[in-house]
Structure formats: C-alpha cells, structure tokens
Motif scaffolding. Structure first.
Motif, PDB file in Angstrom:
ATOM      1  N   ASN A  57       0.825  -1.214   0.000  1.00  0.00           N
ATOM      2  CA  ASN A  57       0.000   0.000   0.000  1.00  0.00           C
ATOM      3  C   ASN A  57       0.855   1.258   0.000  1.00  0.00           C
ATOM      4  N   LYS A  58       1.937   1.259   0.782  1.00  0.00           N
ATOM      5  CA  LYS A  58       2.819   2.427   0.819  1.00  0.00           C
ATOM      6  C   LYS A  58       3.534   2.606  -0.526  1.00  0.00           C
ATOM      7  N   LEU A  59       3.967   1.488  -1.130  1.00  0.00           N
ATOM      8  CA  LEU A  59       4.627   1.565  -2.441  1.00  0.00           C
ATOM      9  C   LEU A  59       3.668   2.101  -3.504  1.00  0.00           C
ATOM     10  N   LEU A  60       2.412   1.656  -3.444  1.00  0.00           N
ATOM     11  CA  LEU A  60       1.416   2.150  -4.400  1.00  0.00           C
ATOM     12  C   LEU A  60       1.137   3.632  -4.165  1.00  0.00           C
ATOM     13  N   HIS A  61       1.036   4.027  -2.917  1.00  0.00           N
ATOM     14  CA  HIS A  61       0.773   5.429  -2.575  1.00  0.00           C
ATOM     15  C   HIS A  61       1.907   6.340  -3.050  1.00  0.00           C
ATOM     16  N   GLN A  62       3.152   5.858  -2.922  1.00  0.00           N
ATOM     17  CA  GLN A  62       4.311   6.653  -3.352  1.00  0.00           C
ATOM     18  C   GLN A  62       4.623   6.476  -4.830  1.00  0.00           C
ATOM     19  N   TYR A  92       5.715   3.901  -6.498  1.00  0.00           N
ATOM     20  CA  TYR A  92       6.833   3.028  -6.868  1.00  0.00           C
ATOM     21  C   TYR A  92       6.305   1.731  -7.475  1.00  0.00           C
ATOM     22  N   ALA A  93       5.168   1.292  -7.025  1.00  0.00           N
ATOM     23  CA  ALA A  93       4.535   0.072  -7.530  1.00  0.00           C
ATOM     24  C   ALA A  93       3.340   0.464  -8.383  1.00  0.00           C
ATOM     25  N   LYS A  94       2.934  -0.483  -9.233  1.00  0.00           N
ATOM     26  CA  LYS A  94       1.823  -0.220 -10.149  1.00  0.00           C
ATOM     27  C   LYS A  94       0.890  -1.420 -10.182  1.00  0.00           C
ATOM     28  N   LYS A  95      -0.413  -1.132 -10.148  1.00  0.00           N
ATOM     29  CA  LYS A  95      -1.414  -2.189 -10.288  1.00  0.00           C
ATOM     30  C   LYS A  95      -1.541  -2.507 -11.776  1.00  0.00           C
ATOM     31  N   GLU A  96      -1.334  -3.783 -12.110  1.00  0.00           N
ATOM     32  CA  GLU A  96      -1.348  -4.200 -13.516  1.00  0.00           C
ATOM     33  C   GLU A  96      -2.720  -4.693 -13.969  1.00  0.00           C
ATOM     34  N   GLY A  97      -3.426  -5.375 -13.097  1.00  0.00           N
ATOM     35  CA  GLY A  97      -4.723  -5.924 -13.481  1.00  0.00           C
ATOM     36  C   GLY A  97      -5.198  -6.932 -12.461  1.00  0.00           C
ATOM     37  N   LEU A  98      -6.207  -7.698 -12.849  1.00  0.00           N
ATOM     38  CA  LEU A  98      -6.801  -8.693 -11.965  1.00  0.00           C
ATOM     39  C   LEU A  98      -6.527 -10.099 -12.487  1.00  0.00           C
ATOM     40  N   HIS A  99      -6.326 -11.022 -11.583  1.00  0.00           N
ATOM     41  CA  HIS A  99      -6.170 -12.437 -11.910  1.00  0.00           C
ATOM     42  C   HIS A  99      -7.205 -13.230 -11.124  1.00  0.00           C
ATOM     43  N   PHE A 100      -7.684 -14.321 -11.713  1.00  0.00           N
ATOM     44  CA  PHE A 100      -8.520 -15.232 -10.956  1.00  0.00           C
ATOM     45  C   PHE A 100      -7.660 -15.852  -9.866  1.00  0.00           C
ATOM     46  N   SER A 101      -8.216 -16.006  -8.683  1.00  0.00           N
ATOM     47  CA  SER A 101      -7.486 -16.591  -7.563  1.00  0.00           C
ATOM     48  C   SER A 101      -7.393 -18.097  -7.751  1.00  0.00           C
ATOM     49  N   GLU A 102      -6.259 -18.659  -7.326  1.00  0.00           N
ATOM     50  CA  GLU A 102      -6.077 -20.108  -7.375  1.00  0.00           C
ATOM     51  C   GLU A 102      -6.826 -20.795  -6.238  1.00  0.00           C
ATOM     52  N   ASN A 103      -7.123 -20.051  -5.176  1.00  0.00           N
ATOM     53  CA  ASN A 103      -7.806 -20.622  -4.013  1.00  0.00           C
ATOM     54  C   ASN A 103      -9.131 -19.909  -3.798  1.00  0.00           C
ATOM     55  N   PRO A 104     -10.192 -20.365  -4.453  1.00  0.00           N
ATOM     56  CA  PRO A 104     -11.488 -19.688  -4.287  1.00  0.00           C
ATOM     57  C   PRO A 104     -11.984 -19.756  -2.851  1.00  0.00           C
ATOM     58  N   LYS A 105     -12.590 -18.682  -2.392  1.00  0.00           N
ATOM     59  CA  LYS A 105     -13.164 -18.639  -1.052  1.00  0.00           C
ATOM     60  C   LYS A 105     -14.557 -19.234  -1.085  1.00  0.00           C
ATOM     61  N   HIS A 140     -13.048 -15.654  -7.154  1.00  0.00           N
ATOM     62  CA  HIS A 140     -12.823 -14.229  -6.945  1.00  0.00           C
ATOM     63  C   HIS A 140     -11.484 -13.854  -7.571  1.00  0.00           C
ATOM     64  N   SER A 141     -11.225 -12.578  -7.635  1.00  0.00           N
ATOM     65  CA  SER A 141     -10.010 -12.101  -8.281  1.00  0.00           C
ATOM     66  C   SER A 141      -9.099 -11.406  -7.283  1.00  0.00           C
ATOM     67  N   THR A 142      -7.799 -11.446  -7.583  1.00  0.00           N
ATOM     68  CA  THR A 142      -6.814 -10.724  -6.802  1.00  0.00           C
ATOM     69  C   THR A 142      -6.134  -9.716  -7.721  1.00  0.00           C
ATOM     70  N   THR A 143      -5.582  -8.666  -7.137  1.00  0.00           N
ATOM     71  CA  THR A 143      -4.940  -7.605  -7.912  1.00  0.00           C
ATOM     72  C   THR A 143      -3.460  -7.919  -8.069  1.00  0.00           C
ATOM     73  N   LEU A 144      -2.974  -7.827  -9.296  1.00  0.00           N
ATOM     74  CA  LEU A 144      -1.566  -8.052  -9.608  1.00  0.00           C
ATOM     75  C   LEU A 144      -0.839  -6.712  -9.517  1.00  0.00           C
ATOM     76  N   VAL A 145       0.222  -6.680  -8.704  1.00  0.00           N
ATOM     77  CA  VAL A 145       1.006  -5.458  -8.505  1.00  0.00           C
ATOM     78  C   VAL A 145       2.434  -5.729  -8.950  1.00  0.00           C
ATOM     79  N   SER A 146       3.009  -4.809  -9.744  1.00  0.00           N
ATOM     80  CA  SER A 146       4.399  -4.959 -10.166  1.00  0.00           C
ATOM     81  C   SER A 146       5.255  -3.930  -9.445  1.00  0.00           C
ATOM     82  N   PHE A 147       6.435  -4.388  -9.037  1.00  0.00           N
ATOM     83  CA  PHE A 147       7.377  -3.509  -8.348  1.00  0.00           C
ATOM     84  C   PHE A 147       8.780  -4.066  -8.536  1.00  0.00           C
ATOM     85  N   ALA A 148       9.652  -3.319  -9.177  1.00  0.00           N
ATOM     86  CA  ALA A 148      11.075  -3.650  -9.341  1.00  0.00           C
ATOM     87  C   ALA A 148      11.297  -5.076  -9.841  1.00  0.00           C
TER      88      ALA A 148
END
Length: 157
Positions: free
Chosen positions: A40-45, A47-60, A65-73
């Motif tokens: 969250n701090k990296l996204l706020h500053q 440094y990181a970027k949200k790329e998109g959504l992926h289907f979760s491997e472990n459905p609740k 449901h989907s999880t957000t893919l974040v790229s950083f360095a």
C-alpha cells in the motif's frame, strides 16, 4: 522518502521473502499484514503499479474471486482486490510461465527491511509470556455406562 534503485530492489526482495514464508507459515496473518502495508505504501508513493486482476487459485467458499496483480522492481505480487480495482483490466487465469527472481535472505532480515520502510512497530513480534495461550485442561469423557447412569430415565416416576 525517495528510494534509490538499490533500495527498491532490496525492498522487493524482502517482500518476496516475506510473501514466500507467509504461504507456509502457521500464523499467516502478521506476515500478510506486513506485506499489505508495504505494498500500500509503495502504491501510494507510486513506486509500484497495479497491472490488473487475476482469478485466484484458491477460491473462497467455492466462489471464484479475483486478486490484484502489482508490479514492483521486476517482481510481481498479488494482493486482495478492492472496489477501486474492478476498473482494472482482467488478465484471466494466472500465468505460471513467469516467476519472480529467486533471492537468498533470512525472514528476520526481510522483516527488518520492510518494517524500517513502513515505519511502524512490528506486528509480527512473538507473544509475551503473559499473552501465551494456555492449553485447555484435559477432560475425561464418561464411558457409555457412566453416561447412561447420569441421564434421567423417562420411564421412572
């Protein structure tokens, strides 16, 4: 706080180590909370970027449901998606052809790096002796005949 490229790589490596350990830890919550705070701090500053959504491997509860893919360095991480993330492009199923670069670092060192970056006291510290859960006293279960003797007979008056 401006991060150099070396600091960004070090934080990304520490995040990778904490995430890898969290997947197999008995008490996952503190590690995932630390990861969430750092991302969250990296996204706020920015440094990181949200790329998109992926289907979760472990459905609740057997619900997809989907999880957000974040790229950083040069590292990719998944975080729980929020309401704002529904506007991101959906990338479908996970792509197992990409793996984060492997790194050798102790969990203790990784947590120190991340806690120093986030600037909050550790929520992953061990419990003090007064906070430890005490085992429940062993309770003997009665045998079937003892159990029957303690029950009221509906036919006796």
């Amino acid at each position: 706080m401006k991060l150099s490229k070396d600091q960004q790589v070090q934080i990304a490596q520490a995040l990778y180590i904490v995430n890898r350990h969290a997947k197999t830890a008995q008490d996952k919550k503190p590690l995932y909370q630390l990861k969430q705070n750092v991302v969250n701090k990296l996204l706020h500053q920015k440094y990181a970027k949200k790329e998109g959504l992926h289907f979760s491997e472990n459905p609740k509860n057997s619900k997809q449901h989907s999880t957000t893919l974040v790229s950083f360095a040069n590292y990719l991480f998944h975080i729980p998606s929020s309401a704002d993330d529904k506007l991101l492009p959906h990338l479908g199923k996970l792509d197992f052809t990409y793996q984060n670069p492997d790194v050798k670092m102790s969990l203790f060192q990784a947590k120190q790096i991340l806690i120093e970056y986030v600037g909050t006291p550790s929520t992953t510290s061990k419990r003090s002796p007064s906070e430890k859960k005490l085992p429940l006293p062993f309770k003997l279960t009665p045998s079937p005949s003892e159990y029957r003797r303690t029950q009221k007979n509906p036919f006796k008056k």
